[in-house]
Write an enzyme that holds these catalytic residues in place. Structure first.
Site, PDB file in Angstrom:
ATOM      1  N   ASN A 156       0.839  -1.206   0.000  1.00  0.00           N
ATOM      2  CA  ASN A 156       0.000   0.000   0.000  1.00  0.00           C
ATOM      3  C   ASN A 156       0.866   1.245   0.000  1.00  0.00           C
ATOM      4  OD1 ASN A 156      -0.463   1.899   2.531  1.00  0.00           O
ATOM      5  ND2 ASN A 156       0.156  -0.109   3.340  1.00  0.00           N
TER       6      ASN A 156
ATOM      7  N   PHE B 266      -1.798   8.206   4.313  1.00  0.00           N
ATOM      8  CA  PHE B 266      -2.586   8.804   5.405  1.00  0.00           C
ATOM      9  C   PHE B 266      -3.869   9.480   4.899  1.00  0.00           C
ATOM     10  CE2 PHE B 266       1.194   9.580   8.597  1.00  0.00           C
ATOM     11  CZ  PHE B 266       1.244   8.222   8.864  1.00  0.00           C
TER      12      PHE B 266
ATOM     13  N   SER C 218       5.347   5.235   8.759  1.00  0.00           N
ATOM     14  CA  SER C 218       4.726   5.046   7.455  1.00  0.00           C
ATOM     15  C   SER C 218       5.740   5.404   6.378  1.00  0.00           C
ATOM     16  CB  SER C 218       3.503   5.947   7.282  1.00  0.00           C
ATOM     17  OG  SER C 218       3.121   5.925   5.917  1.00  0.00           O
TER      18      SER C 218
ATOM     19  N   ASN D 156       4.910   6.138   3.418  1.00  0.00           N
ATOM     20  CA  ASN D 156       4.170   6.800   2.343  1.00  0.00           C
ATOM     21  C   ASN D 156       3.967   8.293   2.536  1.00  0.00           C
ATOM     22  OD1 ASN D 156       3.839   4.306   0.947  1.00  0.00           O
ATOM     23  ND2 ASN D 156       2.308   3.752   2.497  1.00  0.00           N
ATOM     24  N   THR D 157       4.549   8.844   3.597  1.00  0.00           N
ATOM     25  CA  THR D 157       4.614  10.297   3.768  1.00  0.00           C
ATOM     26  C   THR D 157       6.097  10.627   3.694  1.00  0.00           C
ATOM     27  OG1 THR D 157       2.614  10.414   5.130  1.00  0.00           O
ATOM     28  CG2 THR D 157       4.201  12.211   5.372  1.00  0.00           C
TER      29      THR D 157
ATOM     30  N   LYS E 289       5.507   3.561  17.118  1.00  0.00           N
ATOM     31  CA  LYS E 289       5.447   2.502  16.096  1.00  0.00           C
ATOM     32  C   LYS E 289       6.576   2.674  15.097  1.00  0.00           C
ATOM     33  CE  LYS E 289       2.511   0.097  12.823  1.00  0.00           C
ATOM     34  NZ  LYS E 289       1.140  -0.094  12.338  1.00  0.00           N
TER      35      LYS E 289
ATOM     36  N   ASN F 128       5.704  -1.593  11.375  1.00  0.00           N
ATOM     37  CA  ASN F 128       4.945  -1.122  10.218  1.00  0.00           C
ATOM     38  C   ASN F 128       5.359  -1.949   8.981  1.00  0.00           C
ATOM     39  OD1 ASN F 128       3.377   0.664   8.537  1.00  0.00           O
ATOM     40  ND2 ASN F 128       3.694   2.242  10.100  1.00  0.00           N
TER      41      ASN F 128
HETATM   42  C1  LIG Z   1      -3.705  -0.925   3.507  1.00  0.00           C
HETATM   43  C2  LIG Z   1      -2.872  -0.691   4.734  1.00  0.00           C
HETATM   44  C3  LIG Z   1      -2.944   0.521   5.370  1.00  0.00           C
HETATM   45  C4  LIG Z   1      -2.194   0.754   6.535  1.00  0.00           C
HETATM   46  N1  LIG Z   1      -2.302   1.950   7.160  1.00  0.00           N
HETATM   47  C5  LIG Z   1      -1.626   2.158   8.333  1.00  0.00           C
HETATM   48  C6  LIG Z   1      -1.781   3.369   9.054  1.00  0.00           C
HETATM   49  O1  LIG Z   1      -2.545   4.244   8.675  1.00  0.00           O
HETATM   50  N2  LIG Z   1      -1.044   3.520  10.174  1.00  0.00           N
HETATM   51  C7  LIG Z   1      -0.202   2.564  10.662  1.00  0.00           C
HETATM   52  O2  LIG Z   1       0.433   2.744  11.708  1.00  0.00           O
HETATM   53  N3  LIG Z   1      -0.046   1.393   9.999  1.00  0.00           N
HETATM   54  C8  LIG Z   1      -0.746   1.171   8.852  1.00  0.00           C
HETATM   55  N4  LIG Z   1      -0.590  -0.017   8.187  1.00  0.00           N
HETATM   56  C9  LIG Z   1       0.363  -1.020   8.721  1.00  0.00           C
HETATM   57  C10 LIG Z   1      -0.308  -2.060   9.601  1.00  0.00           C
HETATM   58  O3  LIG Z   1      -0.898  -1.469  10.740  1.00  0.00           O
HETATM   59  C11 LIG Z   1       0.694  -3.150  10.056  1.00  0.00           C
HETATM   60  O4  LIG Z   1       1.678  -2.548  10.871  1.00  0.00           O
HETATM   61  C12 LIG Z   1       1.404  -3.821   8.890  1.00  0.00           C
HETATM   62  O5  LIG Z   1       0.522  -3.995   7.792  1.00  0.00           O
HETATM   63  C13 LIG Z   1       1.968  -5.192   9.282  1.00  0.00           C
HETATM   64  O6  LIG Z   1       0.937  -6.074   9.723  1.00  0.00           O
HETATM   65  P1  LIG Z   1       0.225  -7.139   8.727  1.00  0.00           P
HETATM   66  O7  LIG Z   1       1.316  -7.876   8.016  1.00  0.00           O
HETATM   67  O8  LIG Z   1      -0.594  -8.009   9.637  1.00  0.00           O
HETATM   68  O9  LIG Z   1      -0.623  -6.338   7.800  1.00  0.00           O
HETATM   69  C14 LIG Z   1      -1.345  -0.269   7.034  1.00  0.00           C
HETATM   70  C15 LIG Z   1      -1.274  -1.498   6.372  1.00  0.00           C
HETATM   71  C16 LIG Z   1      -2.024  -1.726   5.245  1.00  0.00           C
HETATM   72  C17 LIG Z   1      -1.947  -3.071   4.566  1.00  0.00           C
END
Ligand SMILES: Cc1cc2nc3c(=O)[nH]c(=O)nc-3n(C[C@H](O)[C@H](O)[C@H](O)COP(=O)(O)O)c2cc1C
Length: 345
Positions: free
Chosen positions: A108, A112, A169, A171-172, A207, A236
């Site tokens: 992704n 934000f 993140s 992406n910022t 985080k 993350n």
């Molecule tokens: C589509 C998407 C959007 C995410 N948005 C955020 C976010 O806004 N803030 C954040 O701290 N992590 C965000 N994450 C990261 C997840 O919270 C998590 O840390 C990461 O995906 C690893 O866990 P997973 O493998 O179970 O997905 C996002 C992940 C995905 C897939």
């Protein structure tokens, strides 16, 4: 497979982001699954928070605090909403969310996208019993990014049970620079000072990314302990792309999550556990898709875990399966409680 899981799989014919929107709408209409009551052996604590079980919903799924009630009802032990930024933000251009189905992974680059602090606060105020955290971030164009974290913490302080300062993140642009050096020191100092003025004691976590060198892990652990933060969420998404990836989307820009992140994030978690020396708690995230994965995070030092990507492939019924399997594993290994397994070699 439950009816809900079948519906979740049917949503796969839609574009990834449309499928996510449809899921949120279903959950808002209270069509989500309902899990059985809490399993007593899984009750535990995270930095003083009492959790019915240690399996949490990671942020990004419920960015706007729309569906925390439905996700608690689905059996999560806690739900983290956000990331929320002070001002509403559209995020990056679509497409920005990709399923790597063959790899059980997601990339992704959302950036934000969220409704902003005021609408988020109104949604968060509609609570049911259960632990809900707020993940706070900075607007892309903020002149004072650290000030945005202080604004988020202060505005949401009475509404959330805990807070996560998200500096990881990918992406910022430039956000991950807040994980190191002077920027990290200033962030911790200003967030710590703001917190000291707020009434009552609530946990605050940092985080981090999984893309850190050992020296960076040490430095972050010292900063977290020094500033009396309550814990670190590891981790993350990653900017790395393992050679094993097969999906055609593997070259998309953004953060990779799901199964290919499990080994990396668990290794970094174990390094944080060693560096923490018991001074703060850890939350393990990254690639959890089974009870075995959740259990591995606990053994590596996490007091609780979070997941998101596996829900995309398995549907929300996954949380009940993980809880059952986790309880069986604890019993088989002779652990009476979750806490007994945390960091057990
Ligand atoms: C589509 C998407 C959007 C995410 N948005 C955020 C976010 O806004 N803030 C954040 O701290 N992590 C965000 N994450 C990261 C997840 O919270 C998590 O840390 C990461 O995906 C690893 O866990 P997973 O493998 O179970 O997905 C996002 C992940 C995905 C897939």
């Amino acid at each position: 497979m439950t009816l809900h899981d079948i519906a979740a799989r049917a949503l796969h014919v839609l574009d990834s982001e449309d499928a996510h929107r449809a899921t949120i709408s279903l959950l808002k209409a209270a069509l989500g699954p309902h899990a059985d009551a809490a399993d007593p052996p899984l009750a535990t604590t995270l930095a003083g928070l009492a959790l019915p079980n240690p399996v949490g919903l990671a942020p990004g799924f419920d960015k706007n605090a729309d569906v925390h009630r439905a996700m608690l009802a689905a059996g999560f032990g806690f739900v983290e909403c956000g990331t929320v930024t002070p001002l509403p933000q559209a995020g990056n251009a679509r497409p920005r969310l990709f399923r790597l189905t063959e790899d059980r992974a997601v990339i992704n680059r959302m950036g934000f996208n969220n409704v902003g602090l005021e609408a988020f606060a109104a949604n968060l105020a509609r609570r049911r019993p259960g632990v809900v955290g707020a993940n706070i971030g900075a607007n892309k164009d903020a002149a004072d990014r650290i000030g945005d974290y202080v604004t988020g913490l202060t505005r949401l302080w009475p509404l959330a049970d805990y807070f996560t300062v998200n500096v990881s993140s990918p992406n910022t642009p430039g956000l991950r620079a807040l994980q190191t050096g002077e920027a990290l020191a200033e962030l911790m100092a200003r967030v710590g000072a703001a917190r000291a003025t707020l009434s009552g004691r609530k946990p605050v976590f940092l985080k981090v990314a999984p893309d850190l060198e050992d020296a960076e892990i040490e430095a972050i652990a010292e900063a977290v302990a020094g500033a009396k933060f309550d814990g670190v969420v590891v981790s993350n998404t990653t900017l790395t792309r393992p050679d094993t990836l097969k999906s055609g989307h593997r070259g998309e820009a953004g953060g990779l999550s799901g199964a290919p992140l499990m080994a990396l994030a668990t290794r970094v978690l174990a390094s944080f556990h060693a560096a923490a020396r018991g001074r703060f708690a850890l939350v393990g995230a990254g690639g959890i898709a089974s009870g075995a994965d959740a259990y591995a995070k606990l053994r590596a030092g996490a007091s609780a875990v979070q997941l998101y990507s596996a829900l995309v492939f398995e549907g929300p019924g996954l949380v009940t399966r993980i809880r059952r399997d986790l309880a069986a594993r604890l019993k088989a290994d002779g652990f009476a409680t979750v806490a007994d397994a945390v960091g057990a070699k």
